[in-house]
Design a protein around this motif. Structure first.
Motif, PDB file in Angstrom:
ATOM      1  N   MET A 159       0.838  -1.524  -0.602  1.00  0.00           N
ATOM      2  CA  MET A 159      -0.317  -0.266  -0.091  1.00  0.00           C
ATOM      3  C   MET A 159       1.032   1.182   0.070  1.00  0.00           C
ATOM      4  O   MET A 159       0.454   2.360  -0.529  1.00  0.00           O
ATOM      5  N   ILE A 160       1.673   1.112   0.506  1.00  0.00           N
ATOM      6  CA  ILE A 160       3.049   2.554   0.983  1.00  0.00           C
ATOM      7  C   ILE A 160       3.609   2.872  -0.785  1.00  0.00           C
ATOM      8  O   ILE A 160       3.726   4.030  -1.271  1.00  0.00           O
ATOM      9  N   ILE A 161       3.565   1.519  -1.134  1.00  0.00           N
ATOM     10  CA  ILE A 161       4.232   1.912  -2.542  1.00  0.00           C
ATOM     11  C   ILE A 161       3.697   2.246  -4.187  1.00  0.00           C
ATOM     12  O   ILE A 161       3.575   3.636  -4.454  1.00  0.00           O
ATOM     13  N   TYR A 162       1.953   1.524  -3.017  1.00  0.00           N
ATOM     14  CA  TYR A 162       1.052   1.985  -4.597  1.00  0.00           C
ATOM     15  C   TYR A 162       0.802   3.147  -4.552  1.00  0.00           C
ATOM     16  O   TYR A 162       0.536   4.163  -5.425  1.00  0.00           O
ATOM     17  N   GLY A 163       0.646   4.002  -3.135  1.00  0.00           N
ATOM     18  CA  GLY A 163       0.362   5.351  -2.884  1.00  0.00           C
ATOM     19  C   GLY A 163       1.506   6.365  -3.155  1.00  0.00           C
ATOM     20  O   GLY A 163       0.545   7.376  -3.656  1.00  0.00           O
ATOM     21  N   SER A 164       2.582   6.115  -3.285  1.00  0.00           N
ATOM     22  CA  SER A 164       3.807   6.932  -3.287  1.00  0.00           C
ATOM     23  C   SER A 164       3.574   7.046  -5.167  1.00  0.00           C
ATOM     24  O   SER A 164       4.006   8.035  -5.396  1.00  0.00           O
ATOM     25  N   ILE A 165       3.607   6.047  -5.825  1.00  0.00           N
ATOM     26  CA  ILE A 165       3.385   5.719  -7.376  1.00  0.00           C
ATOM     27  C   ILE A 165       2.131   6.675  -7.805  1.00  0.00           C
ATOM     28  O   ILE A 165       2.626   7.531  -8.462  1.00  0.00           O
ATOM     29  N   ALA A 166       0.913   6.336  -7.240  1.00  0.00           N
ATOM     30  CA  ALA A 166       0.172   6.811  -8.152  1.00  0.00           C
ATOM     31  C   ALA A 166      -0.806   8.073  -7.598  1.00  0.00           C
ATOM     32  O   ALA A 166      -1.481   8.211  -7.652  1.00  0.00           O
ATOM     33  N   ILE A 334       6.092 -12.236 -12.851  1.00  0.00           N
ATOM     34  CA  ILE A 334       7.058 -10.761 -12.190  1.00  0.00           C
ATOM     35  C   ILE A 334       6.975 -10.677 -11.129  1.00  0.00           C
ATOM     36  O   ILE A 334       5.803 -10.459 -10.251  1.00  0.00           O
ATOM     37  N   GLU A 335       7.429 -10.088 -10.026  1.00  0.00           N
ATOM     38  CA  GLU A 335       8.300  -9.527  -8.186  1.00  0.00           C
ATOM     39  C   GLU A 335       7.065  -8.498  -8.549  1.00  0.00           C
ATOM     40  O   GLU A 335       7.250  -7.907  -9.137  1.00  0.00           O
ATOM     41  N   GLY A 336       5.567  -9.146  -7.357  1.00  0.00           N
ATOM     42  CA  GLY A 336       5.153  -7.870  -7.319  1.00  0.00           C
ATOM     43  C   GLY A 336       5.246  -6.325  -7.447  1.00  0.00           C
ATOM     44  O   GLY A 336       4.743  -5.295  -7.939  1.00  0.00           O
ATOM     45  N   ASN A 337       6.238  -5.891  -6.246  1.00  0.00           N
ATOM     46  CA  ASN A 337       6.958  -4.446  -6.245  1.00  0.00           C
ATOM     47  C   ASN A 337       7.235  -4.385  -7.396  1.00  0.00           C
ATOM     48  O   ASN A 337       7.221  -2.678  -8.593  1.00  0.00           O
ATOM     49  N   ALA A 338       8.198  -4.513  -8.377  1.00  0.00           N
ATOM     50  CA  ALA A 338       7.890  -4.341  -9.346  1.00  0.00           C
ATOM     51  C   ALA A 338       7.592  -4.015 -10.707  1.00  0.00           C
ATOM     52  O   ALA A 338       7.145  -3.088 -11.804  1.00  0.00           O
ATOM     53  N   ALA A 339       6.321  -4.702 -10.984  1.00  0.00           N
ATOM     54  CA  ALA A 339       5.052  -5.036 -11.740  1.00  0.00           C
ATOM     55  C   ALA A 339       4.541  -3.894 -11.021  1.00  0.00           C
ATOM     56  O   ALA A 339       3.767  -2.814 -12.263  1.00  0.00           O
ATOM     57  N   MET A 340       3.906  -3.499  -9.888  1.00  0.00           N
ATOM     58  CA  MET A 340       3.468  -2.479  -9.830  1.00  0.00           C
ATOM     59  C   MET A 340       3.852  -1.124  -9.805  1.00  0.00           C
ATOM     60  O   MET A 340       2.848  -0.089 -10.233  1.00  0.00           O
ATOM     61  N   ILE A 341       5.319  -0.483  -9.862  1.00  0.00           N
ATOM     62  CA  ILE A 341       5.531   0.502  -9.779  1.00  0.00           C
ATOM     63  C   ILE A 341       5.734   0.874 -11.702  1.00  0.00           C
ATOM     64  O   ILE A 341       5.714   2.115 -12.122  1.00  0.00           O
ATOM     65  N   VAL A 342       6.036  -0.278 -12.634  1.00  0.00           N
ATOM     66  CA  VAL A 342       6.245  -0.715 -13.486  1.00  0.00           C
ATOM     67  C   VAL A 342       4.492   0.124 -14.123  1.00  0.00           C
ATOM     68  O   VAL A 342       4.282   0.917 -15.932  1.00  0.00           O
ATOM     69  N   LEU A 343       3.810  -0.660 -14.375  1.00  0.00           N
ATOM     70  CA  LEU A 343       1.965  -0.912 -15.192  1.00  0.00           C
ATOM     71  C   LEU A 343       1.128   0.346 -13.915  1.00  0.00           C
ATOM     72  O   LEU A 343       0.416   0.101 -15.059  1.00  0.00           O
TER      73      LEU A 343
END
Length: 429
Positions: A159-166, A334-343
């Motif tokens: 959630m932290i990673i998603y929130g910072s990206i989006a 693909i590893e979840g965090n990497a997929a999240m940052i790209v997609l």
């Protein structure tokens, strides 16, 4: 626009991933190919983008919550929470399997790491489950499947990673995760009960829980269980930000370690080392993926994808189903965090164009990535759990079929019933 350079970079990235090259190295390789084929861009930009990707204030919460989770494991919290779960679920059909699921749910609010949760329970609970008559395969599947709940329960690292990206409120994502986490916990406990009843797995205890026994177990576990309440309450009341909540969690875990008299100074040193290594592995992926995401943004790939999908699909629910299928396939490789940052930069604008609530879409995305941790051929939860329990992968996959079906049903509920992901958020905000 140089589509050929982007395409070749993507091919190199996917090839390296299939060859099981570390994720961060695969992402960097794809980025290097693009820069090599685009001489008009200074090569030093790739280093700048990697550094810029991890220079994010919200990402400071990642090491804080990892550290808090590690300290919790050394402070005697896990044993107290497990005893409480055993008292609550002891009479239920499935006994220790029910303890396994409930413990993952409660520890998700403390550790924030699904792999750490799976490894801990594979060591602590699976041997005991086998002694109680549960099969190795069933015990391993329950452990890995229940660990999926961890990234959904606040404060999940995803959630932290998603929130910072989006650029979505991390505080709201924390609150939104409660709905999917509870949904998965309850449905998984029902499934465990059905399977256990069919196979004759007995409850952990035959006698009913006395009020005095329940109060004692609750008293021992209440302080650790208050941590998610403190975090969410503090964020909602404006006492601290999600990033500052991580430092509050560390202080709280240290206080518990002193109060329970189980944490030693050597544990603090060991915990800090574990925090550094775990944070470094995540940040390497975040930095490398940020460089590749910058390439996609520069080439206007997100905008083109949005236009293409909106022109092809007119219904938002058809779009969500297509996204679910796509993310489930991506999560397998693909590893979840990497997929999240790209997609996320690609798909979040499309979801917005369809009028889909940003919180709901975040929960759908994170849930899909969590499922990917359990599915072959790259399911990290599956490999971590089987590596500890010595369960054969083919037996694990066969045993996990009912759980895969359950996860699909829960995913459909999140997709078509927004209340599961945004209901509590709307209530509190």
């Amino acid at each position: 626009m140089d589509i050929s350079a982007v395409g070749l970079g993507a091919i190199v990235l996917l090839t390296f991933l299939f060859l099981q090259v570390p994720v961060f190295a695969s992402l960097l390789a794809g980025s290097v190919v693009y820069f090599a084929l685009t001489p008009s861009i200074p090569t030093q930009i790739i280093a700048q983008r990697v550094i810029a990707g991890i220079e994010s204030i919200p990402l400071l919460a990642v090491p804080f919550f990892i550290c808090a989770g590690v300290f919790m494991n050394y402070s005697g919290v896990t044993k107290r929470v497990m005893d409480f779960c055993e008292v609550v679920t002891g009479r239920m059909t499935g006994g220790l399997a029910q303890v396994n699921v409930l413990l993952s749910t409660l520890m998700g609010g403390l550790s924030g790491s699904n792999l750490a949760d799976a490894a801990m329970q594979a060591k602590m609970l699976v041997p005991e489950m086998e002694r109680k008559g549960f099969s190795k395969e069933f015990s391993s599947v329950v452990t890995a499947s229940s660990a999926m709940i961890t990234p959904l329960i606040p404060p999940g690292i995803a959630m932290i990673i998603y929130g910072s990206i989006a650029n979505v409120s991390i505080g709201r994502l924390f609150i939104a995760g409660i709905g999917p986490g509870v949904l998965l916990c309850v449905s998984m406990m029902i499934l465990v009960s059905v399977i256990s009843k069919k196979r004759g797995y007995k409850p952990a205890r035959q006698t009913s829980v006395k009020p005095k026994e329940f109060i004692l177990a609750l008293r021992n576990a209440v302080l650790p269980l208050l941590l998610p309440v403190i975090i969410i309450g503090g964020i909602r009341l404006g006492i601290f930000t999600p990033t500052e909540a991580g430092s509050v969690a560390i202080i709280y875990s240290l206080i518990l370690g002193v109060a329970y008299r189980e944490m030693k100074f050597s544990h603090v040193i060991t915990g800090l080392k574990e925090t550094i290594t775990s944070t470094a592995s995540i940040m390497l992926i975040v930095g490398a993926a940020s460089a590749f995401a910058w390439i996609l943004t520069r080439e206007r790939i997100p905008q083109q994808v949005t236009e293409l999908i909106v022109n092809m699909i007119s219904n938002k629910y058809v779009f969500l189903m297509a996204v679910n299928v796509f993310l489930l396939v991506v999560g397998m490789f693909i590893e979840g965090n990497a997929a999240m940052i790209v997609l996320v930069p690609l798909l979040a604008p499309v979801a917005t164009a369809y009028g889909i609530n940003e919180i709901q879409f975040a929960m759908i995305f994170i849930f899909n990535m969590a499922v990917g941790c359990l599915t072959p051929p790259m399911g990290t939860l599956m490999f971590v759990t089987c590596g500890i329990t010595k369960c054969k992968i083919k037996n694990f996959i066969k045993e996990a079929v009912p759980f895969y079906i359950l996860l699909f049903v829960c995913l459909m509920l999140l997709t078509f019933v927004p209340a599961f992901s945004v209901g509590i958020v709307n209530l509190l905000y």
